[in-house]
Design a protein around this motif. Structure first.
Motif, PDB file in Angstrom:
ATOM      1  N   HIS A  32      -5.806   6.042  -4.255  1.00  0.00           N
ATOM      2  CA  HIS A  32      -5.749   5.386  -2.953  1.00  0.00           C
ATOM      3  C   HIS A  32      -6.698   6.092  -1.991  1.00  0.00           C
ATOM      4  O   HIS A  32      -6.873   7.310  -2.055  1.00  0.00           O
ATOM      5  CB  HIS A  32      -4.324   5.418  -2.403  1.00  0.00           C
ATOM      6  CG  HIS A  32      -3.314   4.891  -3.354  1.00  0.00           C
ATOM      7  ND1 HIS A  32      -2.995   3.555  -3.438  1.00  0.00           N
ATOM      8  CD2 HIS A  32      -2.573   5.519  -4.309  1.00  0.00           C
ATOM      9  CE1 HIS A  32      -2.082   3.381  -4.386  1.00  0.00           C
ATOM     10  NE2 HIS A  32      -1.815   4.560  -4.938  1.00  0.00           N
TER      11      HIS A  32
ATOM     12  N   THR B 205       1.690   3.528  -6.251  1.00  0.00           N
ATOM     13  CA  THR B 205       1.755   4.325  -5.036  1.00  0.00           C
ATOM     14  C   THR B 205       2.435   5.655  -5.379  1.00  0.00           C
ATOM     15  O   THR B 205       2.995   5.825  -6.472  1.00  0.00           O
ATOM     16  CB  THR B 205       2.569   3.611  -3.948  1.00  0.00           C
ATOM     17  OG1 THR B 205       3.937   3.507  -4.379  1.00  0.00           O
ATOM     18  CG2 THR B 205       2.001   2.221  -3.674  1.00  0.00           C
TER      19      THR B 205
ATOM     20  N   GLU C 231       0.821  -1.207   0.000  1.00  0.00           N
ATOM     21  CA  GLU C 231       0.000   0.000   0.000  1.00  0.00           C
ATOM     22  C   GLU C 231       0.857   1.261   0.000  1.00  0.00           C
ATOM     23  O   GLU C 231       2.031   1.249   0.383  1.00  0.00           O
ATOM     24  CB  GLU C 231      -0.932   0.025   1.216  1.00  0.00           C
ATOM     25  CG  GLU C 231      -1.928  -1.107   1.270  1.00  0.00           C
ATOM     26  CD  GLU C 231      -2.831  -1.173   0.052  1.00  0.00           C
ATOM     27  OE1 GLU C 231      -3.164  -0.110  -0.508  1.00  0.00           O
ATOM     28  OE2 GLU C 231      -3.185  -2.288  -0.346  1.00  0.00           O
TER      29      GLU C 231
ATOM     30  N   HIS D 188      -7.117   0.561  -3.393  1.00  0.00           N
ATOM     31  CA  HIS D 188      -5.826   0.694  -4.066  1.00  0.00           C
ATOM     32  C   HIS D 188      -6.016   0.489  -5.564  1.00  0.00           C
ATOM     33  O   HIS D 188      -6.592  -0.494  -6.006  1.00  0.00           O
ATOM     34  CB  HIS D 188      -4.849  -0.354  -3.526  1.00  0.00           C
ATOM     35  CG  HIS D 188      -3.482  -0.296  -4.139  1.00  0.00           C
ATOM     36  ND1 HIS D 188      -2.342  -0.123  -3.385  1.00  0.00           N
ATOM     37  CD2 HIS D 188      -3.051  -0.403  -5.428  1.00  0.00           C
ATOM     38  CE1 HIS D 188      -1.278  -0.118  -4.182  1.00  0.00           C
ATOM     39  NE2 HIS D 188      -1.692  -0.295  -5.425  1.00  0.00           N
TER      40      HIS D 188
END
Length: 473
Positions: free
Chosen positions: A404, A355, A207, A351
Motif C-alpha cells: 500500500h 490490508t 483501503e 493497493h
C-alpha cells in the motif's frame, strides 16, 4: 444441434471486447451483442477514461491557480473547456474501439438487447440466435440507495456528471469510495465547493485504514469530508438541494447546487432472463466458479456482472481466462491475489493484496510490516511532495501479501512491488535491483532494505558477524 455461432458475447465493454477479439483471432465464429450504439462500455464513456481526463485537466487548473489565483470567471471558462477536453479524450479512445475494428476481425455485431430463451438460444432484438458457448459481460451501473427524497431531485451519477458544461458553485457527494473521491477532488480543483458525505467509519472502505486516514487528512485541505455521517434524506431547494445527515448523533444538513450519488455499483443483469437458462445469481450478481463458469458449464460471466472486482483491468484479465476456457476447453482458474488498483486522487493511492488488519488476521505473528514515510526519501524531499507513506506486508520469509502507498505518482512507482510479487520473488529481492538516483521508486528499495535490517542487522547473526570482523579482520 447446429449453432449460429461457436461463441456469443453479451456486452461490449472491456471484458466483452477482450473475449470477442481474442476468440475471433483464433478463428472462432463470434457474435458480439451490445445494446448501446457504441462499444467500450462504462469505462470508456462514464468511468476510467473521462474521469482520468477530468483529473488531469483539474490538476492543470489547480497548478495555474497556485501560480496566479483564478477568478470566478476564470473557473467558469476553465470548467467548460475541461469538460470539452474530457469529451475529446473519450472520442479518441472510442475510435480505437470502433465497430469497424471488430467487424474486420470477422465478428458479427448486434445492436440490441439480449434475452435468454434457454441455455443456448438468445432473443436479440427481433432475431433469435443460437450459440454453443456464451460469455456474459454486461457490466454494472450506478447503485442509487433508497434515500428519502432522492427521486425528487435531479441528482448526478458518474454516467451524467461528464455532461456538465456549466460549473456548479457547490456539490454534495454522497459516498466516499473511489468514484466519489476521484470526482470530488477533480471538481474541487475546478472551483467547485465540494462536501463528501460518507456513512462508514472511513473514506475508501476497502483501503488500509492508515492509508485512508492519510488520504482523508490530505484531501481535507481542498474539500470537506464527513465520515460516520449517514444521509437521512434529501430535498429540493429551488434549483439546488439540501442533504440531511446525522453526525455524532446530531442531525445536520448542507445546501448544495448539485448532488452526486456515488454509493457503489450494481450488476447489469436485469432483463437477461437468466432463470430460463438455469443461470443462478447471488447478491445481485451472476454466480461463477473459479473458472468463471456459471451454473451452466458452457456459459461464462466476466467483469462487473459477476461481482468480483469492479475494475476494467480485472474485466480484461477475466476475459483472457474466459477465452482460454471457452475457446480452447482449458480449465484455467482466475485469481485476484495479485490484482492491484489505484485511486487517482492527488496524491495517488496504490493497493495490492491484504490490508494490515486482514494480514494480521491471516498470518498472525509471522507477519512483518515495513514502512517508509516519503519525507525520508530524497526525491520526494526535492520535489516538496513529502506527504505520503509506503507500507509493505510480508511473511517472515519475504512473501509479499500486501502493498500500500499514498504519494505523488504512487500508481506508477509502486507497481514494481506488484511485478516482483507476480514473478513469485521475495520482497527483499528488490534490494538487489539498482535504481537510478533519485528516481521515485527508490523509496521502494529503501523500504525493501528494512527487511534486511529486521532479519539480519537486529538478529543473532549480526552479533556473530561482529565478533568475526572484530576478531579476524
Amino acid at each position: 444441434m447446429n449453432y449460429d455461432y461457436q461463441l456469443v458475447v453479451i456486452g461490449g465493454g472491456s471484458g466483452g471486447l477482450t473475449v470477442a477479439a481474442g476468440a475471433a483471432s483464433f478463428g472462432t465464429k463470434v457474435a458480439l451483442i451490445e445494446r448501446k450504439s457504441e462499444l467500450g462500455g462504462d469505462c470508456l464513456h462514464y468511468g476510467c477514461m473521462p474521469s482520468k481526463a477530468l483529473i488531469q485537466a483539474a490538476k492543470e487548473v489547480h497548478q495555474a491557480d497556485e501560480v496566479n489565483p483564478l477568478s470566478d470567471q476564470d473557473y467558469d471558462r476553465l470548467f467548460e473547456s475541461s469538460m470539452e477536453r474530457v469529451a475529446t479524450a473519450v472520442q479518441d479512445v472510442q475510435d480505437h474501439d470502433s465497430k469497424e475494428r471488430f467487424l474486420n476481425l470477422g465478428i458479427d455485431l448486434y445492436e440490441a438487447e439480449a434475452q435468454f430463451l434457454d441455455e443456448h438460444r438468445l432473443k436479440v432484438g427481433d432475431e433469435i440466435v443460437t450459440a454453443k458457448r456464451i460469455v456474459i459481460s454486461t457490466g454494472s451501473s450506478p447503485f442509487v440507495p433508497p434515500i428519502d427524497g432522492i427521486d425528487t431531485i435531479e441528482y448526478l451519477t458518474n454516467e451524467t456528471i461528464f455532461s456538465l458544461r456549466k460549473r456548479p458553485k457547490s456539490l454534495g457527494v454522497i459516498g466516499g469510495g473511489i468514484i466519489g473521491l476521484e470526482l470530488a477532488h477533480a471538481m474541487s480543483r475546478l472551483g467547485v465547493d465540494v462536501t463528501v458525505i460518507e456513512g462508514g467509519n472511513q473514506i475508501l472502505a476497502n483501503e488500509d485504514p492508515e492509508i485512508a486516514e492519510i488520504a482523508g487528512h490530505l484531501l481535507s485541505n481542498e474539500l470537506s469530508i464527513l465520515t460516520k455521517a449517514p444521509v437521512q434524506k434529501v430535498e429540493r431547494n429551488g434549483d439546488g438541494a439540501v442533504i440531511h445527515y446525522s453526525k455524532d448523533g446530531v442531525d445536520n444538513h448542507v445546501e448544495v447546487e448539485q448532488v452526486l450519488v456515488a454509493t457503489g455499483r450494481k450488476a447489469n443483469i436485469d432483463g437477461l432472463n437468466l432463470e430460463v437458462a438455469g443461470i443462478e445469481s447471488s447478491n445481485g450478481s451472476i454466480s461463477v466458479d473459479s473458472h468463471l463458469r456459471t451454473t451452466q458449464r458452457h456459459i461464462y460471466a466476466v467483469g462487473d456482472c459477476n461481482g468480483s472486482m469492479p475494475f476494467t483491468h480485472v474485466a480484461g484479465m477475466e476475459g483472457k481466462v474466459a477465452v482460454s476456457n471457452a475457446v480452447f476447453g482449458l480449465s484455467r482458474k482466475v485469481s485476484y491475489e495479485r490484482v492491484p488498483w489505484v485511486v487517482y486522487t492527488s496524491p495517488e493511492i496504490y493497493h495490492l493484496g491484504l490490508t494490515e488488519e486482514e494480514a494480521k488476521e491471516q498470518y498472525g505473528d509471522s507477519l512483518l510490516t515495513f514502512k517508509t514515510e516519503l519525507e525520508h526519501n530524497d526525491r520526494f524531499m526535492a520535489e516538496q511532495n513529502k506527504a505520503g507513506l509506503v507500507k509493505i506486508l510480508t511473511t517472515s520469509k519475504g512473501k509479499i501479501v500486501g502493498a500500500h502507498a499514498i504519494g505523488e505518482g504512487a500508481g506508477e512507482w509502486m507497481q514494481e512491488v506488484g511485478t516482483v510479487q507476480a514473478l513469485n520473488k521475495k520482497f527483499q529481492s528488490i534490494s538487489n535491483i539498482i535504481h537510478p538516483y533519485p528516481a521515485r521508486n527508490n523509496v521502494v528499495s529503501q523500504t525493501a532494505d528494512l527487511y534486511w535490517r529486521e532479519k539480519l542487522f537486529d538478529s543473532s547473526i549480526n552479533k556473530a558477524l561482529r565478533w568475526y570482523v572484530q576478531t579476524f579482520r
